[in-house]
Design an enzyme around this catalytic site. Structure first.
Site, PDB file in Angstrom:
ATOM      1  N   GLU A  45       0.874  -1.161   0.000  1.00 49.35           N
ATOM      2  CA  GLU A  45       0.000   0.000   0.000  1.00 49.35           C
ATOM      3  C   GLU A  45       0.918   1.219   0.000  1.00 49.35           C
ATOM      4  O   GLU A  45       1.839   1.292   0.819  1.00 49.35           O
ATOM      5  CB  GLU A  45      -0.867   0.019   1.267  1.00 49.35           C
ATOM      6  CG  GLU A  45      -1.841   1.183   1.256  1.00 49.35           C
ATOM      7  CD  GLU A  45      -2.692   1.276   2.519  1.00 49.35           C
ATOM      8  OE1 GLU A  45      -2.321   0.696   3.555  1.00 49.35           O
ATOM      9  OE2 GLU A  45      -3.734   1.952   2.467  1.00 49.35           O
ATOM     10  N   ARG A 270       5.832 -12.805   9.156  1.00 51.23           N
ATOM     11  CA  ARG A 270       6.548 -11.597   8.780  1.00 51.23           C
ATOM     12  C   ARG A 270       7.831 -11.495   9.597  1.00 51.23           C
ATOM     13  O   ARG A 270       8.008 -12.201  10.580  1.00 51.23           O
ATOM     14  CB  ARG A 270       5.666 -10.364   8.975  1.00 51.23           C
ATOM     15  CG  ARG A 270       5.243 -10.157  10.403  1.00 51.23           C
ATOM     16  CD  ARG A 270       4.501  -8.835  10.651  1.00 51.23           C
ATOM     17  NE  ARG A 270       4.383  -7.994   9.501  1.00 51.23           N
ATOM     18  CZ  ARG A 270       3.277  -7.310   9.181  1.00 51.23           C
ATOM     19  NH1 ARG A 270       2.213  -7.410   9.943  1.00 51.23           N
ATOM     20  NH2 ARG A 270       3.242  -6.546   8.128  1.00 51.23           N
ATOM     21  N   LYS A 280       5.271   0.917  10.706  1.00 54.03           N
ATOM     22  CA  LYS A 280       5.239   2.025   9.759  1.00 54.03           C
ATOM     23  C   LYS A 280       4.692   3.280  10.438  1.00 54.03           C
ATOM     24  O   LYS A 280       5.104   4.387  10.141  1.00 54.03           O
ATOM     25  CB  LYS A 280       4.335   1.638   8.581  1.00 54.03           C
ATOM     26  CG  LYS A 280       4.893   2.063   7.224  1.00 54.03           C
ATOM     27  CD  LYS A 280       3.885   1.767   6.130  1.00 54.03           C
ATOM     28  CE  LYS A 280       4.352   0.665   5.212  1.00 54.03           C
ATOM     29  NZ  LYS A 280       3.438   0.443   4.082  1.00 54.03           N
TER      30      LYS A 280
END
Length: 562
Positions: A45, A270, A280
């Site tokens: 994204e 992850r 983030k």
RNA sequence: UGGGCUGUCGCCAAGCGGUAAGGCAACGGACUUUGACUCCGUCACUCGUAGGUUCGAAUCCUGCCAGCCCAGCCA
């Protein structure tokens, strides 16, 4: 054995993991994708810069495709205009290209498929599989039920025609944000909350970075993603573990969309690392509050930050390969990333001599006006990298820690009476030093043995210490910056933002001395700093006075007391 | 509490019924014109745990324990 065979065998030797097991099963005769080309995708994204955690996903997506001689697309998953920005698109492309992966001409945006997604949604309504719900966000939350009680949905049995009409008007922008949603009709009692009539479309009158004001409704990830994958002919949709619960919904959408391609979603863990923060949200806060100079600040765990810190694409790819792929929530040690860098730099880095904490050495028996030239290898591990010329004269800069008046047992550098080899030049015997009024050593004295030119000892005597040095006549003054991770080990997820900053992550060393040849070397080269590790030029600020020491590589004290 | 997933050395991680790979870290030692690098050696009688099946189990079965994810109109 053909080159191709060899390649396959080699890559199989390097990794083998559960994703490959699934893929091999799928492409085998009779399998789900028998005879088809493996096709993956990396779907970020565009709401931030890529970091080391993304590198793992990128590696898995692209390298898996490569392994099966397939393809990997790059797709911007831009279905939520409230969070995204074009600024990030270019940065994402640059970072992936820097890692050495190619998406060819297959660069897409999820927003390219908004029209098709809308058509499919209309069809879902017509089939009685979706309906317009007028619950507010709060009502939806209240009606969702809980772990043991099913959800309630008052609009579930709305006639198809009515939903169709409402959905068209949603699209036309007739209703305000949040007024209604399109929901899938699946199972209000499912133990999996994702299946309790999930929202497919929400209303947002926001400006989208690509489609502008064309749309007033935007698809949700769970609805959009499987369609994006199917439209692109993705065979294997690799994602992280938190989407495991979404797989039934992914498959539901694929099934009812009636699209040709039926991608298979496979989840993996992850990347988590100690000493690093991969959130983030937090990284963005650091940037927005100017706590760092930007997303590419060398202290950041972003790919662009690591790049400025001296990390190379090969090192990062090797790291991603060697940490493996599994479904275990794991925490990889930062030392492993460092290892991968060190390993690569040791092979590829051009060496140069520099002194971080200089003190002057005067070779008292060396002629005052004599200057000798020496050829020194650029990389002892790679003779083909050639040599460069350095000069030696009466005065040199040496590392303060390379001299001591009172040596500990096992110390074999300069101390009165001891012989030391000055790399590539001569063997010098220490004769003493001069101190200032505070007792600080300001000069070190020595006498060289002219028979030891080139650092050899014709008489065969052993000289254990070899030090690096820089000719004082032409040394460059440099400011060297030592960078480290911005974050400390201390509970990165719960601490306050400011508490996470590691003040030692940036140390500026002034008055460093670097050999004169540096100005002729490529500013993007990495250099090994003798006995301390590596440093490199900051590719964003590559003036010769600004060297960036690569703190990631062993700053451990090289002298161990025995 | 419902659903999903995971537990193999300090950290990653192979292993898929035949008697515990490899890497990082650590620790010894050799070598060395970077005390780096390289090399060589040490480092899980045991696979979350308790039972069961089997000639044989980390691998199959059952129970238990621990951890992670899910109740956004985020992705």
């Amino acid at each position: 054995m053909s080159e191709e065979m060899k390649h396959i065998e080699e890559t199989e030797d390097v990794w083998s993991n559960f994703i490959h097991d699934f893929i091999e099963e799928d492409i085998a005769p009779g399998g789900r994708f028998a005879g088809m080309k493996v096709h993956t995708r990396f779907p970020p994204e565009p709401n931030g810069y890529l970091h080391i955690g993304h590198a793992k996903a990128i590696y898995i997506d692209f390298a898996t495709a490569e392994k099966y001689n397939g393809l990997c697309n790059l797709r911007m998953d831009d279905t939520n205009p409230t969070k995204e920005d074009v600024e990030y698109v270019k940065a994402i492309q640059e970072d992936i290209a820097w890692l050495g992966f190619s998406w060819g001409d297959r660069f897409y945006y999820a927003s390219d498929y908004f029209g098709k997604m809308y058509e499919i949604a209309v069809n879902l309504i017509k089939k009685g599989l979706a309906y317009v719900c007028e619950c507010t966000a709060e009502e939806m939350r209240e009606n969702r039920g809980d772990l043991t009680n099913p959800a309630i949905s008052p609009y579930r049995d709305r006639p198809i025609e009515e939903s169709l009409d409402l959905f068209k008007r949603m699209k036309a922008g007739e209703f305000s944000d949040g007024a209604m949603t399109l929901r899938a009709k699946i199972d209000l009692a499912s133990g999996n909350f994702n299946m309790r009539d999930p929202v497919l479309y929400r209303i947002s009158h926001m400006h989208h970075h690509r489609t502008g004001n064309e749309w007033y409704i935007y698809p949700m990830y769970d609805y959009a993603h499987p369609i994006e994958d199917a439209l692109e002919g993705i065979t294997h949709s690799l994602c992280s573990l938190e989407f495991e619960d979404h797989r039934p919904l992914y498959e539901w959408v694929i099934l009812h969309s009636e699209l040709q391609c039926q991608p298979r979603q496979i989840e993996f863990a992850r990347l988590n690392m100690n000493h690093m923060v991969m959130s983030k949200r937090k990284l963005r806060l650091l940037v927005e509050n100017n706590i760092v100079s930007g997303w590419d600040d060398p202290r950041m765990p972003t790919l662009s930050g690591l790049r400025r810190r001296g990390y190379t694409p090969i090192a990062i790819r090797n790291f991603c390969e060697r940490i493996g792929v599994s479904k275990v929530n794991s925490v990889v040690e930062y030392s492993f990333l460092e290892h991968c860098l060190r390993e690569e730099l040791n092979i590829s880095a051009q060496r140069v001599m520099a002194v971080l904490d200089p003190v002057k050495l005067i070779v008292t028996n060396y002629p005052k006006d004599l200057v000798e030239e020496f050829e020194i290898e650029n990389n002892p591990n790679r003779p083909e990298d050639g040599t460069r010329t350095i000069t030696f004269s009466r005065e040199s800069w040496i590392e303060r820690s390379d001299f001591t008046e009172e040596p500990v047992k096992g110390y074999f550098r300069f101390f009165p009476g001891n012989e030391v080899r000055m790399k590539t030049t001569y063997i010098v015997k220490c004769t003493g030093c001069k101190k200032d009024e505070n007792g600080n050593v300001i000069e070190v004295y020595g006498e060289y043995d002219s028979a030891t030119r080139g650092g050899t000892t014709p008489d065969g005597r052993k000289v254990r210490g070899t030090i690096h040095w820089v000719d004082a006549r032409n040394a460059l003054n440099a400011e060297i910056r030592l960078y480290d991770n911005l974050f400390t080990e201390a509970d990165p997820e719960s601490g306050e933002l400011l508490d996470l900053i590691n003040e030692k992550s940036l140390q500026v060393l002034e008055n460093c001395k670097v050999e004169a040849s540096v100005k002729e070397l490529d500013s993007k080269s990495s250099f090994q700093f003798m006995r301390q590790g590596y440093f490199c030029f900051d590719s964003q600020d590559s003036t010769q006075e600004h060297l960036v020491f690569n703190r990631t590589v062993s700053l451990k004290d090289s002298f161990k007391k025995k």
